[in-house]
Design a protein around this motif. Sequence first.
Motif, PDB file in Angstrom:
ATOM      1  N   PHE A  45       9.325  74.873  56.606  1.00  0.00           N
ATOM      2  CA  PHE A  45      10.018  73.696  56.093  1.00  0.00           C
ATOM      3  C   PHE A  45      11.466  74.050  55.756  1.00  0.00           C
ATOM      4  O   PHE A  45      12.387  73.591  56.390  1.00  0.00           O
ATOM      5  N   CYS A  46      11.666  74.928  54.766  1.00  0.00           N
ATOM      6  CA  CYS A  46      13.054  75.240  54.376  1.00  0.00           C
ATOM      7  C   CYS A  46      13.673  76.313  55.259  1.00  0.00           C
ATOM      8  O   CYS A  46      14.890  76.385  55.399  1.00  0.00           O
ATOM      9  N   GLY A  47      12.848  77.164  55.841  1.00  0.00           N
ATOM     10  CA  GLY A  47      13.348  78.202  56.738  1.00  0.00           C
ATOM     11  C   GLY A  47      14.087  79.348  56.075  1.00  0.00           C
ATOM     12  O   GLY A  47      14.544  80.264  56.761  1.00  0.00           O
ATOM     13  N   GLY A  49      13.044  80.851  52.783  1.00  0.00           N
ATOM     14  CA  GLY A  49      12.349  81.554  51.706  1.00  0.00           C
ATOM     15  C   GLY A  49      12.241  80.814  50.391  1.00  0.00           C
ATOM     16  O   GLY A  49      11.855  81.403  49.382  1.00  0.00           O
ATOM     17  N   CYS A  51      10.685  77.417  49.910  1.00  0.00           N
ATOM     18  CA  CYS A  51       9.636  76.404  49.700  1.00  0.00           C
ATOM     19  C   CYS A  51       8.214  76.958  49.693  1.00  0.00           C
ATOM     20  O   CYS A  51       7.303  76.310  49.205  1.00  0.00           O
ATOM     21  N   PHE A  52       7.977  78.108  50.279  1.00  0.00           N
ATOM     22  CA  PHE A  52       6.652  78.730  50.356  1.00  0.00           C
ATOM     23  C   PHE A  52       5.642  77.923  51.172  1.00  0.00           C
ATOM     24  O   PHE A  52       4.449  78.149  51.081  1.00  0.00           O
ATOM     25  N   CYS A  54       5.414  78.205  54.294  1.00  0.00           N
ATOM     26  CA  CYS A  54       5.140  78.989  55.501  1.00  0.00           C
ATOM     27  C   CYS A  54       4.251  80.195  55.253  1.00  0.00           C
ATOM     28  O   CYS A  54       4.190  81.090  56.092  1.00  0.00           O
ATOM     29  N   CYS A  67       8.955  82.833  57.252  1.00  0.00           N
ATOM     30  CA  CYS A  67      10.367  82.622  57.595  1.00  0.00           C
ATOM     31  C   CYS A  67      11.221  83.830  57.242  1.00  0.00           C
ATOM     32  O   CYS A  67      12.348  83.928  57.704  1.00  0.00           O
TER      33      CYS A  67
HETATM   34  S1  FES Z   1       9.823  77.987  55.283  1.00  0.00           S
HETATM   35 FE1  FES Z   1      10.255  77.715  53.200  1.00  0.00          FE
HETATM   36  S2  FES Z   1       9.678  79.635  52.382  1.00  0.00           S
HETATM   37 FE2  FES Z   1       9.405  79.949  54.467  1.00  0.00          FE
END
Ligand code: FES
Lengths: 107, 486
Positions: A45-47, A49, A51-52, A54, A67
């Motif tokens: 989602f955030c790419g 680190g 949002c968690f 992934c 990510c």
């Molecule tokens: S995509 Fe958000 S923490 Fe990895």
Amino acid sequence: MTHRMTFRGAAVPAEPGQSVGAALVAAGILDWRTTRRAGRPRGLFCGIGVCFDCLITIDGVPDRRACLVPAADGMRLGDSPQDHLAEDGSARDSRDASQGGGRGEDA
Amino acid sequence: MARTHDVAVVGAGPAGLAAAVEAAEAGLDVALVDGAAQPGGQYWRHYDERHARPDDRDGHHGWPVFTGLRERLRAERSAGRVRYLPGRQVYLVTRDEAGAFTLRTTASLGEPEADAAGEVTARTLILCTGGYDRQLPVPGWDLPGVMTAGGVQALLKGHRVLAGRRAVVAGTGPFLLPVATGLARAGASVEAVAEANGTLGWLRDPVGAASVPGKAVEAAQYAALMARHRIPYRTRTVVTRILGQDRVEAVRISRVDRDGRPAGPVKEIAADLVALGWGFTPSLELALMLGADTRKDVDGSLVVAVDGFQRSSVEGVYVAGEATGVGGAVLATQEGRLSALALARSLGRPAVPGRMGRLRAAIGRGRRFAAAMHRTYAVPSAWTEWLEERTLVCRCEEVSYGDLRRAHDDLGAHDPRTLKMLARPGMGWCQGRVCGFATAGIAACLNRRETTAEDLRPLSTRSLAAPVTLGELAALDRSRDAQDDQ
Ligand code: FES
Ligand SMILES: Cc1cc2nc3c(=O)[nH]c(=O)nc-3n(C[C@H](O)[C@H](O)[C@H](O)COP(=O)(O)OP(=O)(O)OC[C@H]3O[C@@H](n4cnc5c(N)ncnc54)[C@H](O)[C@@H]3O)c2cc1C
């Protein structure tokens, strides 16, 4: 040289320098875990680190951020630690659910 | 444990790089800690340098500024004036009686481990922690294939990966343009950029446009690129729903009025990627941990309050870049430089006459321009009307808008703190980084008032700035008692 990883048994290539999450997306895999309550699929989602979303099990270690972790040759992605304990080698469709509450943060 | 540095700079983005280099050149002993593996931060994010290709810098603005700073960093490192710790996230900052700061760090990229080697002590701090994409929930935003606009950009710039083939870029702000053109250049078909606001208002803003004339040129360049790639730019348009079973299949967009209320025809667009961005919001965890004062900025985000020399309310703690208010990389770089020069002067280093004055004037212009942009690209006041009962607000704990409403209506949760306690938004892995801004907005809206800094604070405070393992926490306990033996 292209790295060769596996995601639940299927081959996933990665260019050196890519993250695990980037390699999965490049391979057309958009989700690799399900949420605890609704069982909904999640991937990047955030790419970066934050949002968690992934979280993924890598070589038996759960809850790594796809990510951020650099891809490496031979990595086993998406198997839950239980699979490794069972040592049956088969890639079951086990989903590593997130453990709500950041490690140590809610305590 | 290593020596006590004159200053520890956290973050090696535009602000932190400039601060570290400038401080070292002024004769200070510097530690530079950064969560990323290589310098550059978000703006100059680039592919792993060990596997670089010439085209990696395509689409990068101000690349020579970056390489210049990187060269100076190299020189200062080999002269022993900068200790650079990449790939380490500061998760805790403490201060001893003598006033020295200790930063505890954890490996951010590799295996989590317990060690004290990543500990840094310093007499002063410059926090340049940047920020992340600001998000507003919308039905379907939790589907795979929906990403933050910055995340899509990070995948392209940092990993050479295109997150989808048919993209819709939506939200507000000038940042949507580089994301859209970057996707198009990499081969995606960008079906639409949905900009919630009327565009180019800042060009008419008397203060804004005059402050930084170069920005009008940049805007014209992006307009030309958008035209070349035939990307439809739809203003006063928002994504009201993202459709799909287990991944994105289409989006519904709608024209909206000035407040963001759907007011026109709805159109459905097939897509496999939706990039959402509502500007950026600062990383405040370290500043808040130290008790620094915060304020609500023009764009509605909580930011660290600083004076004209980048000093926070906490003695010895300077803050520069996005953490003091979102304003872009050029401004971040200027603030980083100023913070270092001001700090060096306060530590008795000779100052070059006139340098600080010129920097402060440039920063003043940059801030005025940023404020004009924030006024133009505001979060629409009626945005909560796009929500449905089942729309997730907190992605981690899977708290829906309906859950929040019930906590408010039935349980009397009238402020964000109580809402957080009763319905658990912002209590999961990300600790409210993604939903904090939206939750504060929803809480205020349910009470029919505007968001205040007091609404935002409880959703920005975190006991640790990064998740750490139990081993690391145990090591922390031991090292608290241990003697500082070097
Ligand atoms: S995509 Fe958000 S923490 Fe990895
Ligand atoms: C994902 C993303 C992509 C972006 N892409 C662009 C773009 O392409 N173009 C553009 O104009 N703007 C972009 N921006 C906006 C951009 O953030 C700013 O313009 C600019 O980078 C701000 O510079 P900065 O130095 O303040 O912060 P940043 O560049 O964000 O740098 C902050 C650094 O601090 C580090 N950090 C933060 N907290 C800690 C900690 N606790 N411990 C250790 N290190 C820490 C981070 O890892 C990061 O390297 C992007 C923002 C995001 C979030």
